[in-house]
Design an enzyme around this catalytic site. Structure first.
Site, mmCIF file in Angstrom:
data_model
loop_
_atom_site.group_PDB
_atom_site.id
_atom_site.type_symbol
_atom_site.label_atom_id
_atom_site.label_comp_id
_atom_site.label_asym_id
_atom_site.label_seq_id
_atom_site.Cartn_x
_atom_site.Cartn_y
_atom_site.Cartn_z
ATOM 1 N N HIS A 204 -12.709 2.915 -0.339
ATOM 2 C CA HIS A 204 -12.738 1.910 0.741
ATOM 3 C C HIS A 204 -13.432 0.622 0.273
ATOM 4 C CE1 HIS A 204 -12.775 5.288 4.039
ATOM 5 N NE2 HIS A 204 -11.525 4.866 3.827
ATOM 6 N N ARG B 124 -2.540 -2.146 -3.542
ATOM 7 C CA ARG B 124 -3.744 -1.349 -3.358
ATOM 8 C C ARG B 124 -3.661 -0.182 -4.338
ATOM 9 N NH1 ARG B 124 -5.173 3.148 1.068
ATOM 10 N NH2 ARG B 124 -7.340 3.407 0.457
ATOM 11 N N GLY C 269 -15.255 2.644 14.239
ATOM 12 C CA GLY C 269 -16.368 1.688 14.240
ATOM 13 C C GLY C 269 -16.093 0.465 15.104
ATOM 14 N N GLU C 270 -14.828 0.015 15.129
ATOM 15 C CA GLU C 270 -14.491 -1.188 15.887
ATOM 16 C C GLU C 270 -14.271 -0.908 17.366
ATOM 17 O OE1 GLU C 270 -11.138 -3.132 13.929
ATOM 18 O OE2 GLU C 270 -12.082 -2.739 11.996
ATOM 19 N N ASN D 289 0.873 -1.172 0.000
ATOM 20 C CA ASN D 289 0.000 0.000 0.000
ATOM 21 C C ASN D 289 0.915 1.229 0.000
ATOM 22 O OD1 ASN D 289 -1.830 2.012 0.493
ATOM 23 N ND2 ASN D 289 -2.773 1.040 2.280
ATOM 24 N N ARG E 116 -11.744 15.580 6.930
ATOM 25 C CA ARG E 116 -12.535 15.981 5.751
ATOM 26 C C ARG E 116 -13.951 16.357 6.171
ATOM 27 N NH1 ARG E 116 -10.997 10.671 3.177
ATOM 28 N NH2 ARG E 116 -8.853 10.975 2.479
ATOM 29 N N GLY F 189 -10.480 8.327 7.563
ATOM 30 C CA GLY F 189 -11.432 8.500 6.460
ATOM 31 C C GLY F 189 -12.658 7.673 6.807
ATOM 32 N N GLU G 53 -8.236 -5.186 5.203
ATOM 33 C CA GLU G 53 -8.040 -4.864 3.790
ATOM 34 C C GLU G 53 -6.868 -5.631 3.191
ATOM 35 O OE1 GLU G 53 -8.675 -0.709 5.209
ATOM 36 O OE2 GLU G 53 -9.181 -0.342 3.128
ATOM 37 N N MET H 261 -10.902 10.017 17.889
ATOM 38 C CA MET H 261 -12.147 9.857 18.643
ATOM 39 C C MET H 261 -11.882 9.576 20.128
ATOM 40 S SD MET H 261 -15.316 10.246 18.249
ATOM 41 C CE MET H 261 -15.863 10.218 16.550
#
Ligand code: ADP
Length: 401
Positions: A183, A94, A335-336, A10, A244, A215, A387, A286
């Site tokens: 994504h 990627r 999210g996790e 990547n 963003r 992101g 990913e 976060m």
């Protein structure tokens, strides 16, 4: 011995992330990162997972991606896993933007390289770096299949009604302006993993995937196919992200140019790098925002509320797009890990069959898991994304003999 290893690369503008996987059992043999390529203080961090050795770190000047990949190859060679080893089946790259053209992973040849290059105007930050990674790896091992796995590919199934902006068709087509989504590797992996968690085939379920990292993007996945996603021509559209803005009236740009006297480049930097959570409260992590909220910080609370409001709007929108939803899956760093984000995102949506069980939501772990109450109409799940594994799997599927 047949070749079963895949090196996943990547390449960013000044970084190179990599993982080496053995596709016989999808195990990870090594992983690492080269940062600050081209600067004097470059850093290489390599973890040889196969040997169980600890992370090795070097701070040496690394001039370019060529030097970076050679340094990585040397590290891998120390454990007998060098790029020249016969066990290596392919390199999976990627590639951020594959446009409309690339709907699936593709073995790279000159024509593919040219097409990725042609897409640079719609991905000026990412595709040049991805191309550098491909050229560097090809130069080191010209005989080895190099495979491009595109961030946009999973979204190429979006119907025109979702992919087109309502702007003059001729102008849009002349400049390839449409919604591509990003994504995609993560949305593909997580939607399938969610179906598996429910004991179903991907074709049997409709899933809303919320990829919330630095992101962030949402997608509506109908029976295994993406039918809508929140990112657009570029990764700027949609959810509130770390830096963003996500959705904003396009006229904000005209206003800032005409009234604010800002240049297009300044507005680009503002919306991509100085907006989102960092623009709203000064922090894009976060964890830090939650800590500040716990201390009674109003600015952090407002940033959180704006983030959640947008997220909830997308959940509602994709519920309507899909008509019937079997699961909502949270993934990526936020999210996790951020239970308060998950709880707030579905709060008050009981009439849609959406709720989280507070105890289940508080459980931490690396495994895909349900966090909705046992009798819930719609499953709410935490599904860690992977990913690199997805890129390796898609790459290996193309090249294995
Ligand atoms: P990306 O790949 O987009 O850089 P990640 O998916 O790794 O991002 O997510 C990074 C973000 O995840 C961090 O900026 C932070 O906001 C969030 N994050 C990571 N760990 C936690 C945690 N324990 N609690 C809350 N948020 C977290």
């Amino acid at each position: 011995m047949s070749a079963t290893r895949v090196l996943v690369l990547n390449s960013g503008s000044s970084s190179l992330k990599y993982q080496l996987l053995d596709m016989r059992d999808s195990s990870r043999l090594a992983s690492g990162l080269v940062e600050r390529i081209g600067e004097r203080s470059s850093r290489l961090r390599h973890t040889p997972l196969a040997t169980g050795g600890g992370t090795r770190e070097q701070s040496v000047p690394i001039a370019d991606h060529d030097a970076a990949l050679k340094a990585v190859a040397e590290e891998l060679a120390k454990d007998g896993l060098g790029l020249d080893s016969p066990g290596l089946a392919a390199v999976g790259h990627r590639v951020v933007h594959g446009g409309k053209h690339f709907t699936r992973p593709t073995v790279i040849d000159d024509a593919v390289l040219a097409e990725i290059e042609r897409l640079i105007p719609v991905a000026p930050l990412h595709n040049p770096a991805n191309l550098t990674g491909i050229r560097t790896a090809t130069a080191l091992r010209p005989d080895l299949p190099q495979v491009a796995v595109f961030d946009t590919a999973f979204h190429t199934t979006m119907p025109e009604a979702a992919a087109r902006y309502a702007i003059d068709v001729e102008t849009a087509d002349a400049h390839r302006v449409r919604r591509y989504g990003f994504h995609g590797t993560s949305h593909a992996y997580v939607s399938r993993a969610t179906a598996k968690l429910l004991g179903k085939a991907p074709e049997e379920v409709n899933v809303i995937v919320l990829h919330l990292g630095n992101g962030a993007s949402a997608s509506a996945v109908e029976k295994g196919r993406c039918v809508d996603t929140s990112m657009g021509l570029t990764p700027l559209e949609g959810l509130v992200m770390g830096t963003r803005s996500g959705d904003a009236d396009p006229a904000v740009i005209f206003h800032l140019a005409r009234v604010g006297g800002m240049s297009i480049d300044e507005i680009d930097a503002l919306l991509n790098k100085k907006s989102g959570l960092v623009g709203l409260c000064g922090d894009n992590d976060m964890r830090e925002i939650q800590r500040r909220i716990d201390e009674g910080d109003d600015q952090a609370k407002l940033a959180f509320d704006i983030y959640i409001h947008r997220l909830k709007k997308y959940i509602g929108a994709y519920y309507a797009v899909l008509g019937r939803v079997d699961a909502v899956a949270f993934t990526a760093g936020v999210g996790e890990n951020a239970a308060p984000v998950r709880a707030a995102a579905v709060a008050g949506l009981d009439s849609l069959g959406l709720a989280v069980d507070d105890e289940l939501n508080a459980v931490r772990g690396d495994e895909a898991r349900l966090i909705s109450p046992a009798d819930a109409r719609v499953a709410v799940a935490v599904v860690p994304t992977d990913e690199e594994l997805e890129i390796a799997t898609q790459t290996y599927a193309l090249v294995k003999r």
